[in-house]
Design a protein around this motif. Structure first.
Motif, PDB file in Angstrom:
ATOM      1  N   HIS A 160      59.777 -35.134 -40.208  1.00 52.50           N
ATOM      2  CA  HIS A 160      58.984 -36.627 -40.000  1.00 52.50           C
ATOM      3  C   HIS A 160      58.799 -37.288 -41.059  1.00 52.50           C
ATOM      4  CE1 HIS A 160      57.803 -34.751 -36.387  1.00 52.50           C
ATOM      5  NE2 HIS A 160      57.009 -33.861 -36.704  1.00 52.50           N
ATOM      6  N   ASP A 162      56.760 -37.023 -43.889  1.00 48.51           N
ATOM      7  CA  ASP A 162      55.507 -37.318 -44.420  1.00 48.51           C
ATOM      8  C   ASP A 162      54.759 -36.025 -44.294  1.00 48.51           C
ATOM      9  OD1 ASP A 162      52.993 -38.109 -45.624  1.00 48.51           O
ATOM     10  OD2 ASP A 162      53.122 -39.948 -44.814  1.00 48.51           O
ATOM     11  N   TRP A 167      49.490 -36.896 -39.585  1.00 42.38           N
ATOM     12  CA  TRP A 167      50.684 -37.639 -39.329  1.00 42.38           C
ATOM     13  C   TRP A 167      51.689 -36.386 -38.574  1.00 42.38           C
ATOM     14  CZ3 TRP A 167      51.884 -42.504 -38.730  1.00 42.38           C
ATOM     15  CH2 TRP A 167      53.579 -42.632 -38.714  1.00 42.38           C
ATOM     16  N   ASN A 168      51.685 -35.583 -39.333  1.00 40.06           N
ATOM     17  CA  ASN A 168      52.819 -34.767 -38.683  1.00 40.06           C
ATOM     18  C   ASN A 168      52.350 -34.176 -37.338  1.00 40.06           C
ATOM     19  OD1 ASN A 168      54.355 -34.527 -40.838  1.00 40.06           O
ATOM     20  ND2 ASN A 168      53.380 -32.722 -41.828  1.00 40.06           N
ATOM     21  N   TYR A 170      50.695 -35.952 -34.827  1.00 40.77           N
ATOM     22  CA  TYR A 170      51.187 -37.248 -34.162  1.00 40.77           C
ATOM     23  C   TYR A 170      52.468 -37.306 -33.907  1.00 40.77           C
ATOM     24  CZ  TYR A 170      52.339 -42.112 -33.160  1.00 40.77           C
ATOM     25  OH  TYR A 170      52.509 -43.196 -32.343  1.00 40.77           O
ATOM     26  N   GLN A 171      53.501 -36.938 -34.968  1.00 42.13           N
ATOM     27  CA  GLN A 171      54.905 -37.384 -34.802  1.00 42.13           C
ATOM     28  C   GLN A 171      55.253 -36.320 -33.896  1.00 42.13           C
ATOM     29  OE1 GLN A 171      56.755 -39.741 -35.543  1.00 42.13           O
ATOM     30  NE2 GLN A 171      55.409 -41.136 -37.009  1.00 42.13           N
ATOM     31  N   THR A 172      54.891 -34.902 -34.254  1.00 41.58           N
ATOM     32  CA  THR A 172      55.227 -33.780 -33.247  1.00 41.58           C
ATOM     33  C   THR A 172      54.906 -34.125 -31.508  1.00 41.58           C
ATOM     34  OG1 THR A 172      54.680 -32.251 -35.010  1.00 41.58           O
ATOM     35  CG2 THR A 172      54.875 -31.406 -32.827  1.00 41.58           C
ATOM     36  N   ARG A 174      54.754 -37.175 -30.393  1.00 44.21           N
ATOM     37  CA  ARG A 174      55.407 -38.343 -30.075  1.00 44.21           C
ATOM     38  C   ARG A 174      56.796 -37.793 -29.958  1.00 44.21           C
ATOM     39  NH1 ARG A 174      55.156 -42.323 -27.441  1.00 44.21           N
ATOM     40  NH2 ARG A 174      53.284 -42.954 -28.719  1.00 44.21           N
ATOM     41  N   HIS A 175      57.182 -36.721 -30.638  1.00 43.03           N
ATOM     42  CA  HIS A 175      58.895 -36.112 -30.280  1.00 43.03           C
ATOM     43  C   HIS A 175      58.529 -35.331 -29.104  1.00 43.03           C
ATOM     44  CE1 HIS A 175      62.181 -33.157 -30.852  1.00 43.03           C
ATOM     45  NE2 HIS A 175      62.634 -34.159 -31.531  1.00 43.03           N
ATOM     46  N   ASP A 178      58.767 -37.756 -26.010  1.00 44.62           N
ATOM     47  CA  ASP A 178      60.079 -38.615 -26.032  1.00 44.62           C
ATOM     48  C   ASP A 178      61.310 -37.766 -25.630  1.00 44.62           C
ATOM     49  OD1 ASP A 178      58.454 -40.907 -26.811  1.00 44.62           O
ATOM     50  OD2 ASP A 178      59.122 -41.090 -28.673  1.00 44.62           O
ATOM     51  N   GLU A 255      48.979 -43.856 -29.424  1.00 49.29           N
ATOM     52  CA  GLU A 255      48.824 -45.096 -30.353  1.00 49.29           C
ATOM     53  C   GLU A 255      47.385 -45.256 -30.784  1.00 49.29           C
ATOM     54  OE1 GLU A 255      51.074 -46.228 -32.349  1.00 49.29           O
ATOM     55  OE2 GLU A 255      52.884 -45.608 -31.471  1.00 49.29           O
ATOM     56  N   ARG A 258      45.899 -42.234 -32.702  1.00 46.54           N
ATOM     57  CA  ARG A 258      46.313 -42.498 -34.109  1.00 46.54           C
ATOM     58  C   ARG A 258      45.575 -43.537 -35.043  1.00 46.54           C
ATOM     59  NH1 ARG A 258      52.149 -45.071 -35.961  1.00 46.54           N
ATOM     60  NH2 ARG A 258      50.962 -46.843 -34.994  1.00 46.54           N
TER      61      ARG A 258
END
Length: 773
Positions: A160, A162, A167-168, A170-172, A174-175, A178, A255, A258
């Motif tokens: 990710h 960061d 944040w990790n 959230y990005q996890t 999101r991945h 998607d 979003e 976050r």
């Protein structure tokens, strides 16, 4: 007299005549007869109008009705000339159908696993997690903020950028939303410091409905926050399950989560996001299914017998180091193995109990339970013969003698069978009795081709009870030594979407087969847009390499490649030139391996190999990165002069390659030229071989790829008959510089590929008969 004869003649046909006359009369009465024309004029004829000169005689004609008095009704029936247009035949496009019904129906996989790791633990705990669950779960992805330059081999890692925990998370999410939301029903997220019992997680999701918004794990209450503290979240250390329905509901609000939710803990942030926007809290039990977990304290002993909570746990947390992770995996594996043995024993007892009430009684269940039933002879010539033996002699000898001494493997076999029989008897009767052998009274054995070697032993035993009293007794036992040991091996997840790089080494002797090979490969791969890349390896000897500028022996082949590249603009056929005196597979692969990424799937083939889509899919499925390499056994066609040139020519003219029969060819078990393997596996095995190569440089010339994987790797070397892979007959040159074993194997394969024994014998007979005449 004449009148009576007339009456007798008319009597049978009288009713028929009367019926016909009556029918005509009734039909005439039902029709309105009009003698003069009917002209309707004035306003009374607005509903239906007729032309002035029209006359209706008899029944009305529906075709005479018109909606316009000025237009003749017959104009509607004037013939029209329709010009003929030749129908253009549409190009026959091949209909694409999914290979699996699940792809065509849009069926999804069951479970997606995401492991949250970090830069500090990626090469330690994350590797341990991958080794313990990677072979049990189909799709495992590791998520990290940043990682080191060298990623562990065999792991799917998503970075990710960061290291912030929230944040990790959230990005996890999101991945996952998607890239995996459309392909999976359940999503399991866990940290790398937790041990996961993979089989129990799979069993749990199999019993859960995907229609529920389910957030399942180890519930924890929110701390602080007033009204926002209502609900519960799942502790991240023990992992948690998220349903696809829940993520679909949460997807539009990621979003907002976050930007609006502040928290320092990623599991609490995720729980607050789910509670606020979906109204779903964490649960530890759903419809009788429990998400059991175990907290590993410093002073706790998870290996003790009475710890039922640990025995039934799906996850154990926290795990401090990889060694502890492996110890936990061994502990839970032993528990599952013992449970499996108990279930097998229970099923065997149930089969025995049910067989008592069957038609044939106890004979319904074969012994041992689960082993193939004995061979059933169809005639008296197929009856299996029992051999009688003692501890010193056997009464069935190879030379026909009535009695001979037990020696070698036969003596060791008898001793082993007696030892196993004593061990099984002691296991059955302990601790009440302890049995020891006094002598073997009688021994019988026979080989059953369907199940193995069967034994019947009459043993003289000494039985000693717990009080020390002994007694001699005779006991008959039956044993079976099965032909094979059946074992279920978990295999990693593979797909048919991998690109295959087909490597064709070509020498001057094989130039004549290139045209036919390219034609077949184009039909099987280029026209079907197969995900495969063809690469030629041109092998020059030193003399041919010096003359390449004036007389290139492969100029014709390169011209053929250019023709196919122009015919198929989307296809590129690369080629590599190599100069060597001693062609060797390892030397070729060293050059090719350096020119491709580590995740490349190679298919090493010959120029006379018939490559098709069916085999390429089998190559993808049987070659598993860091687990298995595949060496198929191709079907070798016999030489047409030996196998029947007329029949072979007729079959090829009709477009049929011929059936897989013993008259057409054979499976060449002595050939190891074709191989499917990943570049990473080749590079790792080649690195283990480098020390021996430094001591003996001729090792590269004396070994092939198959011998290298067998001697220097711990991978599964899968060898199987492959009916979809065929080779045309050709003269195969054997390199005398290779090892004696490889050279002898090549000569044997070439000689046996000429024809069957009966065909060769018939050919010799015809030649001798022709010479004698």
């Amino acid at each position: 007299m004449r009148f009576s004869m007339l009456v007798s003649f008319l009597r049978p046909i009288g009713p028929v005549v009367i019926g016909i006359s009556l029918g005509f009369t009734l039909s005439l009465l039902s029709v309105s007869w009009v003698d003069e024309s009917c002209n309707f004029e004035g306003k009374d004829s607005e509903d239906v109008s007729f032309p002035p000169d029209s006359t209706l005689k008899g029944a009305r004609k529906p075709s005479s009705i018109s909606t316009n008095n000025d237009v003749d009704s017959e104009d509607d029936f004037e013939p029209r000339i329709v010009p003929y247009k030749q129908v253009q035949e549409s190009s026959n496009k091949k209909l694409f159908r999914a290979k699996y019904i699940s792809s065509e129906l849009g069926m999804r996989e069951r479970l997606f696993v995401g492991v949250l790791t970090s830069k500090a633990t990626l090469n330690t705990l994350a590797v341990a997690v991958n080794h313990t669950i990677g072979h049990h779960l189909d799709h495992v992805v590791f998520f990290t903020g940043t990682h080191q330059r060298k990623v562990p081999h065999g792991m799917a890692v998503v970075t990710h950028g960061d290291e912030r925990p929230v944040w990790n998370m959230y990005q996890t999410l999101r991945h996952v939303v998607d890239h995996a939301l459309e392909g999976y029903d359940w999503f399991y997220l866990v940290q790398d410091d937790a041990y996961t019992q993979a089989d129990r997680v799979k069993a749990l999701v199999e019993h859960l409905s995907i229609e529920r918004r389910l957030y399942m794990g180890a519930p924890q209450e929110f701390i602080g926050g007033g009204e926002r503290a209502e609900g519960s979240y799942c502790a991240g250390g023990f992992g948690y399950l998220l349903s696809r329905t829940l993520l679909l509901r949460l997807q539009p609000f990621l979003e907002n989560c976050r930007n609006d939710i502040l928290s320092s803990r990623p599991d609490e942030w995720l729980g607050r996001c789910i509670v606020d926007y979906t109204g779903t809290g964490c649960v530890g039990e759903h419809e009788g299914l429990e998400y059991s977990h175990y907290k590993l304290d410093k002073n706790s002993d998870p290996y003790q017998e009475g710890n039922e909570q640990c025995k039934n746990a799906l996850t154990v947390h926290p795990v401090s180091d990889p060694e502890q992770m492996y110890r936990l995996h061994r502990h839970f594996t032993e528990l599952e193995l013992q449970r499996t043995y108990n279930e097998i024993a229970k099923l065997q007892e149930e089969i025995k109990n049910v067989s008592v009430v069957a038609f044939d009684g106890n004979r319904t269940s074969q012994w041992p339970v689960g082993i193939t039933p004995p061979f059933d002879p169809k005639s008296r010539f197929e009856v299996l013969r029992w051999e009688y033996f003692t501890e010193e002699h056997i009464f069935s000898c190879a030379d026909g003698a009535p009695k001979c001494e037990l020696r070698g493997v036969d003596r060791a076999d008898v001793a082993d069978v007696i030892s196993v029989a004593l061990d099984r008897l002691n296991d059955k009767y302990k601790p009440v009795l302890r049995l020891t052998k006094q002598q073997l009274i009688n021994g019988y054995r026979r080989f059953d081709p369907t199940r193995g070697m069967e034994y019947t032993l009459d043993l003289q035993l000494e039985a000693v009870n717990q009080k020390g009293h002994s007694r001699s007794l005779a006991k008959r036992v039956h044993l079976v030594r099965p032909l094979s040991h059946i074992e279920i091996i978990p295999m990693p997840y593979v797909t048919e979407a991998t690109r295959v790089h087909v490597i064709i080494p070509l020498t001057s002797q094989g130039r004549g087969h290139v045209d036919r090979f390219l034609e077949g490969f184009a039909a099987g791969a280029f026209e079907t847009s197969e995900n495969a890349v063809l690469t030629f390896l041109f092998i020059y000897d030193p003399l041919e390499a010096q003359q390449v500028s004036q007389n290139d022996i492969f100029a014709g082949v390169k011209a053929q490649i250019a023709v196919y590249e122009r015919k198929y603009p989307a296809v590129k056929i690369p080629w590599i030139s190599v100069k060597t005196e001693t062609p060797s597979q390892l030397k070729f692969m060293d050059i090719i391996s350096k020119k491709h990424p580590v995740d490349t799937l190679f298919f090493l083939a010959e120029v006379n190999t018939n490559v098709n889509t069916e085999f390429l899919n089998r190559c993808r499925m049987n070659s598993i990165n860091n687990w298995q390499v595949f060496f198929p056994v191709h079907f070798q066609d016999f030489h047409p002069a030996v196998a029947g040139q007329d029949r072979r020519a007729t079959a090829q003219a009709n477009g049929a390659p011929g059936d897989l029969t013993r008259e057409e060819g054979r499976f060449d078990r002595g050939a190891f030229d074709e191989a499917c393997f990943y570049n990473a596996d080749y590079m790792a095995t080649r690195a283990r071989m480098s020390a021996d190569v430094q001591e003996n440089e001729e090792l590269l010339e004396s070994l092939d790829v198959y011998d290298m994987f067998v001697k220097y790797s711990s991978l599964h070397v899968f060898r199987a008959l492959e009916p979809a892979l065929r080779q045309r007959p050709r003269e195969q040159p054997c390199n005398p510089r290779l090892s004696e074993d490889i050279y002898h194997r090549c000569l044997q394969s070439s000689l046996e590929g000429l024809g069957s024994r009966s065909q060769l014998a018939m050919l010799l007979f015809e030649q001798e008969h022709g010479n004698s005449t």
